[in-house]
Design a protein around this motif. Structure first.
Motif: not given
Length: 294
Positions: A87-92, A165-168, A116-117
């Motif tokens: 699940v981690t691999q396939r999810s953004d 480090t969270a993005l908007q 990191e993405d």
């Protein structure tokens, strides 16, 4: 009499009252580690609100029964028993929806796949963002969310805090997801204990209040079922007035409280017993306990 004379805007469909992000969509894929009540409600909510299409959802859990139920409700969701890494691999965006004591084990298992993405979102109560960064690395993009149990009926009051480090984009996605099941607000992480005391524990305080209102109705002669329905709907209606009119609760109270009438007699009885101070103390006590546990 104690009647409201000022007209109010006509009630909207509950979905229309939710935050506007719910009407947008979230790009990318969304995964859940843990498929219990809260996770299941979130998945149903985002699909029905059109935030994420079901074919971009995946979920892992150790319980096959929970995953089967989920797939019955959302046929296009991908379910993987014990498949945290997959699940981690396939999810953004990966939502960690397991009990707090299990979080470190889960993070250890998925750490090699949190690139990191990806953004990791936690709904585990009391687990600080620092724990996630210790397990996943300082660069991990983490958002911590405190929802509450009315999420189960699409009326959550949630707050979130982004890690350093969270993005908007991460925060926007979290807002879109949780807007699908109620209201969501951004706060600093240090305020999440206060959120826990107010909206996290608050439903239990309100259930107590509804029960007491109903008991008062029974004391005054109403049948139990009638009293309970009137009490619950009264609380729901009053809350809706606060949210939809934007008026201060004190102003709304004054609109109902006519001179020498029944309502001011009841308000006086509440004030004599320190009602407001008691409620404030309850929130403070729950917030303090949340801080101790964190």
């Amino acid at each position: 009499g104690d009647l409201l004379e000022t007209p109010l805007p006509s009630s909207q469909h509950p979905a229309d009252r939710r935050d506007p992000e719910a009407r947008g969509t979230m790009d990318g894929t969304l995964g859940f580690i843990g498929a219990g009540n809260m996770a299941g409600s979130l998945m149903r909510g985002v699909v029905s609100a059109g935030v994420v299409s079901a074919d971009r959802l995946s979920a892992a859990d150790i319980s096959g029964a929970l995953l089967e139920k989920l797939q019955e409700d959302i046929p296009d969701v991908s379910v993987i028993r014990g498949g945290n890494a997959e699940v981690t691999q396939r999810s953004d965006v990966v939502i960690i929806a397991v009990k707090p004591d299990v979080v470190p084990l889960v993070l250890e298992e998925i750490a090699p796949f949190v690139t990191e993405d990806k953004c990791v979102v936690s709904i585990a109560a009391g687990v600080p963002i620092s724990t996630f960064q210790e397990c996943l690395g300082a660069a991990a993009r983490v958002v911590r969310v405190m929802p509450n149990t009315p999420c189960l009926v699409g009326e959550s009051a949630a707050a979130y805090a982004g890690g350093p480090t969270a993005l908007q984009q991460d925060k926007d996605r979290v807002a879109a997801i949780f807007s699908a099941v109620g209201k969501v607000m951004e706060v600093k992480e240090k305020l999440l204990d206060a959120v826990t005391g107010l909206s996290g524990s608050g439903p239990a305080f309100v259930f107590n209040f509804i029960e007491a209102l109903a008991d008062g109705g029974v004391r005054a002669g109403l049948p139990r079922a009638v009293a309970l329905t009137l009490a619950a709907q009264t609380v729901r209606g009053a809350a809706t007035m606060v949210l939809e009119t934007g008026k201060h609760p004190g102003e709304l109270k004054d609109m109902v409280t006519s001179p020498g009438g029944t309502t001011i007699a009841g308000v006086h009885a509440l004030e004599e017993r320190g009602f407001r101070g008691t409620v404030m103390n309850a929130v403070a006590a729950a917030a303090e306990r949340a801080a101790q546990m964190g």
